[in-house]
Design a protein around this motif. Structure first.
Motif, PDB file in Angstrom:
ATOM      1  N   GLU A  35       0.834  -1.209   0.000  1.00  0.00           N
ATOM      2  CA  GLU A  35       0.000   0.000   0.000  1.00  0.00           C
ATOM      3  C   GLU A  35       0.869   1.259   0.000  1.00  0.00           C
ATOM      4  N   ARG A  36       1.902   1.281   0.846  1.00  0.00           N
ATOM      5  CA  ARG A  36       2.780   2.456   0.915  1.00  0.00           C
ATOM      6  C   ARG A  36       3.528   2.665  -0.400  1.00  0.00           C
ATOM      7  N   LEU A  37       4.005   1.576  -0.988  1.00  0.00           N
ATOM      8  CA  LEU A  37       4.747   1.677  -2.250  1.00  0.00           C
ATOM      9  C   LEU A  37       3.860   2.217  -3.367  1.00  0.00           C
ATOM     10  N   ALA A  38       2.652   1.687  -3.479  1.00  0.00           N
ATOM     11  CA  ALA A  38       1.738   2.137  -4.529  1.00  0.00           C
ATOM     12  C   ALA A  38       1.372   3.602  -4.335  1.00  0.00           C
ATOM     13  N   ARG A  39       1.160   4.001  -3.085  1.00  0.00           N
ATOM     14  CA  ARG A  39       0.803   5.392  -2.805  1.00  0.00           C
ATOM     15  C   ARG A  39       1.966   6.335  -3.100  1.00  0.00           C
ATOM     16  N   PHE A  40       3.185   5.946  -2.685  1.00  0.00           N
ATOM     17  CA  PHE A  40       4.362   6.775  -2.956  1.00  0.00           C
ATOM     18  C   PHE A  40       4.544   6.958  -4.456  1.00  0.00           C
ATOM     19  N   ASP A  41       4.438   5.877  -5.221  1.00  0.00           N
ATOM     20  CA  ASP A  41       4.620   5.947  -6.672  1.00  0.00           C
ATOM     21  C   ASP A  41       3.590   6.874  -7.312  1.00  0.00           C
ATOM     22  N   ALA A  42       2.336   6.785  -6.858  1.00  0.00           N
ATOM     23  CA  ALA A  42       1.283   7.635  -7.422  1.00  0.00           C
ATOM     24  C   ALA A  42       1.494   9.095  -7.041  1.00  0.00           C
ATOM     25  N   ASN A  43       1.851   9.342  -5.778  1.00  0.00           N
ATOM     26  CA  ASN A  43       2.050  10.718  -5.321  1.00  0.00           C
ATOM     27  C   ASN A  43       3.202  11.396  -6.045  1.00  0.00           C
ATOM     28  N   MET A  44       4.251  10.618  -6.365  1.00  0.00           N
ATOM     29  CA  MET A  44       5.409  11.169  -7.063  1.00  0.00           C
ATOM     30  C   MET A  44       5.207  11.239  -8.566  1.00  0.00           C
ATOM     31  N   GLY A  45       4.164  10.590  -9.074  1.00  0.00           N
ATOM     32  CA  GLY A  45       3.898  10.601 -10.508  1.00  0.00           C
ATOM     33  C   GLY A  45       4.867   9.765 -11.317  1.00  0.00           C
ATOM     34  N   PHE A  46       5.474   8.741 -10.703  1.00  0.00           N
ATOM     35  CA  PHE A  46       6.468   7.924 -11.398  1.00  0.00           C
ATOM     36  C   PHE A  46       5.836   6.923 -12.368  1.00  0.00           C
ATOM     37  N   GLU A  47       4.684   6.402 -12.021  1.00  0.00           N
ATOM     38  CA  GLU A  47       3.974   5.402 -12.829  1.00  0.00           C
ATOM     39  C   GLU A  47       4.801   4.140 -13.057  1.00  0.00           C
TER      40      GLU A  47
END
Length: 377
Positions: free
Chosen positions: A17-29
């Motif tokens: 959950e944390r990894l998916a949220r971090f990736d989305a918040n940073m816009g890395f996709e």
């Protein structure tokens, strides 16, 4: 690096959950899909950013397996097809790897993750990695024994197993709840940056692939990014992988950042790794992240050569990750890093805990056997 994430068990689901949220918040996709799997329904209900899948309902009625990782194995073996069906649409033609995330000391994650990795290997021709979280030194003997058995099996099944030591990334004196929050946050940031480092964020430049790559000695680099194949090639050594990270405020003077680059690279390996004291490796990848104009080519090459000497590996890759930040960061990924004192000490504790479990008396009534007393009936 496009990845699909599958979290197994409570810790695995929380980290996913944390990894998916971090990736989305940073816009890395970089995270293409994320699924959390557990035998405890309450743990799944707390997750909001990933899809969830309950397993073992016919065996444990959604109450989890406790710390019984043999039951965790049985539950996953029974319901693994259900999990694989749920991955449809999350593992696509763009996916470059699948990462199974689990805490190795509990029940569902410890027992279920190796089973899932095994079945994924039969279906997919992309790398199947495990991200395993080791119990801390002060956690109970049962968790040590569980983690030892789980790790042994994961190393056999996964293409590479990135280990996170629970003792490595939290502050001294923290409460257990606070420590887990800190650990999960730091895992998300470090692993999330590693996935994103293989993506062209802010433009594509040249990529530095191996120790044979030459760089000019002057100035800052153009937007030169690490390719996802370099992450995969670093992990090709198999076995245990470790990840280090450190950062400092970047100087406005690029020449001063040569020293800063060396400093963060040293900190990332010597004090910031997910496995303390893991420095010897079969392969390594150095990624320097920051504003392109602040990343000095000379500093990156010096740090890469230092990493060669420190790890004893001639397979040391290096490159840059353009990132909109006022800091210079260093990620150090080690492949084939199982020859570390921390791993040896952990496996010894796991063996001792397992031996102690096997030597415990199975008939507790025998403790009270006394011919001078009569049974009631």
């Amino acid at each position: 690096m496009k990845v699909a994430l599958i979290g197994v068990g409570q810790a695995g689901g929380n980290v996913t959950e944390r990894l998916a949220r971090f990736d989305a918040n940073m816009g890395f996709e970089a995270v293409q899909g994320a699924l959390a799997v557990n035998s405890a329904e309450a743990d799944l209900q707390s997750l909001q950013f990933v899809d969830t899948q309950l397993i073992g309902a016919d065996r444990v009625n959604g109450h989890g397996v406790g710390a019984d990782n043999e039951l965790g194995t049985d539950v996953m073996q029974s319901d693994v097809q259900q999990v694989l069906d749920d991955l449809d649409g999350r593992v696509t033609s763009r996916s470059e790897a699948i990462v199974v995330v689990a805490g190795l000391g509990g029940g569902t994650g410890s027992g279920g993750a190796p089973v899932l990795v095994h079945h994924l290997q039969q279906i997919h021709d992309i790398p199947i990695y495990a991200l395993g979280i080791l119990p801390g030194r002060n956690e109970g003997a049962l968790y040590q024994a569980n983690a030892g058995r789980s790790l042994k099996t994961l190393l056999r099944e996964a293409d590479s197993t990135l280990l996170i030591d629970n003792d490595a990334w939290h502050e001294q004196g923290e409460s257990i709840e606070s420590a887990f929050e800190t650990i999960n946050e730091r895992i998300a940031k470090r692993v999330g940056l590693l996935f994103a480092a293989g993506e062209a964020v802010n433009g594509v430049g040249e990529s530095s692939v191996t120790s044979k790559t030459s760089r000019t000695s002057g100035g800052a680099a153009a937007a030169s990014v690490v390719d996802s194949s370099e992450v995969i090639n670093t992990l090709r050594a198999g076995g245990v992988a470790a990840l280090g990270y450190a950062s400092e405020v970047a100087s406005e003077d690029s020449s001063e950042n040569i020293t800063n680059t060396m400093s963060v690279a040293r900190q990332a390996l010597l004090t910031g790794t997910s496995l303390p004291d893991a420095t010897t490796a079969d392969s390594a990848l150095l990624v320097i992240a920051g504003q392109p104009d602040a990343i000095p080519r000379k500093g990156v090459e010096r740090a890469r050569r230092w990493l060669e000497d420190e790890t004893g590996s001639m397979q040391v890759r290096g490159g840059d990750f353009p990132l909109d930040s006022d800091r210079l960061g260093a990620l150090v990924l080690l492949g084939g890093a199982e020859r570390s004192d921390r791993i040896e000490a952990f496996m010894e504790r796991a063996r001792e805990a397992n031996d102690a479990q096997e030597s415990e008396p199975t008939d507790h009534a025998e403790v009270f056997a006394d011919d001078r007393l009569e049974n009631l009936f």
